[in-house]
Motif scaffolding. Structure first.
Motif, PDB file in Angstrom:
ATOM      1  N   HIS A 127       0.787  -1.239   0.000  1.00 17.96           N
ATOM      2  CA  HIS A 127       0.000   0.000   0.000  1.00 17.96           C
ATOM      3  C   HIS A 127       0.813   1.279   0.000  1.00 17.96           C
ATOM      4  O   HIS A 127       0.252   2.361   0.223  1.00 17.96           O
ATOM      5  CB  HIS A 127      -0.948   0.004   1.208  1.00 17.96           C
ATOM      6  N   THR A 128       2.117   1.196  -0.222  1.00 16.18           N
ATOM      7  CA  THR A 128       2.906   2.423  -0.239  1.00 16.18           C
ATOM      8  C   THR A 128       3.772   2.508  -1.490  1.00 16.18           C
ATOM      9  O   THR A 128       4.074   1.499  -2.117  1.00 16.18           O
ATOM     10  CB  THR A 128       3.817   2.533   1.017  1.00 16.18           C
ATOM     11  N   GLU A 129       4.154   3.727  -1.805  1.00 14.59           N
ATOM     12  CA  GLU A 129       5.048   3.946  -2.934  1.00 14.59           C
ATOM     13  C   GLU A 129       6.456   3.539  -2.535  1.00 14.59           C
ATOM     14  O   GLU A 129       6.834   3.635  -1.378  1.00 14.59           O
ATOM     15  CB  GLU A 129       5.047   5.424  -3.314  1.00 14.59           C
ATOM     16  N   VAL A 130       7.230   3.123  -3.510  1.00  7.07           N
ATOM     17  CA  VAL A 130       8.627   2.784  -3.275  1.00  7.07           C
ATOM     18  C   VAL A 130       9.401   4.083  -3.147  1.00  7.07           C
ATOM     19  O   VAL A 130       9.330   4.965  -4.007  1.00  7.07           O
ATOM     20  CB  VAL A 130       9.195   1.930  -4.440  1.00  7.07           C
ATOM     21  N   GLU A 131      10.107   4.221  -2.036  1.00  7.78           N
ATOM     22  CA  GLU A 131      10.909   5.431  -1.824  1.00  7.78           C
ATOM     23  C   GLU A 131      12.289   5.225  -2.402  1.00  7.78           C
ATOM     24  O   GLU A 131      12.869   4.156  -2.298  1.00  7.78           O
ATOM     25  CB  GLU A 131      10.980   5.738  -0.320  1.00  7.78           C
TER      26      GLU A 131
END
Length: 152
Positions: A147-151
């Motif tokens: 559920h998160t963007e790749v940093e």
């Protein structure tokens, strides 16, 4: 808010039914069947009882789908726990649940949802837009990954 049955061919949609009549262990089985995080019957029952709106879908007497809102009663609302038994997916049940719940939240300032991984196209096909300003506090590595963007 009383239960309002809505019939759609062979399916009966019950809006805010008597929650004491829901088979909560079976609700948990449906979460498992769609590969979502394990729910405990007493916890998911409490969560649904805290919801302003809940919809349960039955074929005959068998529960096959459900969804609910998490909201403050006026400004912010989120659709949650939209689950359709995989044996009944592809028949428009998910879209009907989402549309009915969203319709009940007509005067809210913000209505959001968190899509299950891989379900973006489903929600986009209904007119939902990806929010550019939403954030999540991941509750574990799986949630972080899904559920998160790749940093960078």
């Amino acid at each position: 808010m009383s239960s309002t049955p809505v019939t759609n061919s062979a399916f009966v949609f019950k809006i805010n039914p008597d929650l004491s009549q829901i088979d909560w262990p079976y609700v948990c089985e449906l979460f498992d069947k769609v590969n979502w995080r394990t729910r405990l019957p007493e916890e998911i029952e409490k969560a649904f009882k805290s919801s302003t709106w809940a919809i349960f879908v039955f074929q005959d007497e068998q529960l096959i789908a459900f969804g609910r809102t998490i909201d403050d009663g006026r400004y912010y609302a989120m659709l949650g726990d939209i689950v359709v038994d995989p044996d009944f997916q592809g028949r428009g049940l998910g879209k009907k649940i989402v549309s009915q719940l969203n319709g009940l939240l007509d005067n809210y300032h913000f209505v959001t949802l968190t899509a299950a991984p891989g379900k973006d196209a489903f929600y986009k096909s209904m007119g939902w837009k990806k929010q550019s300003t939403a954030y999540i506090w991941p509750q574990g590595p799986k949630q972080l990954r899904q559920h998160t963007e790749v940093e960078e």
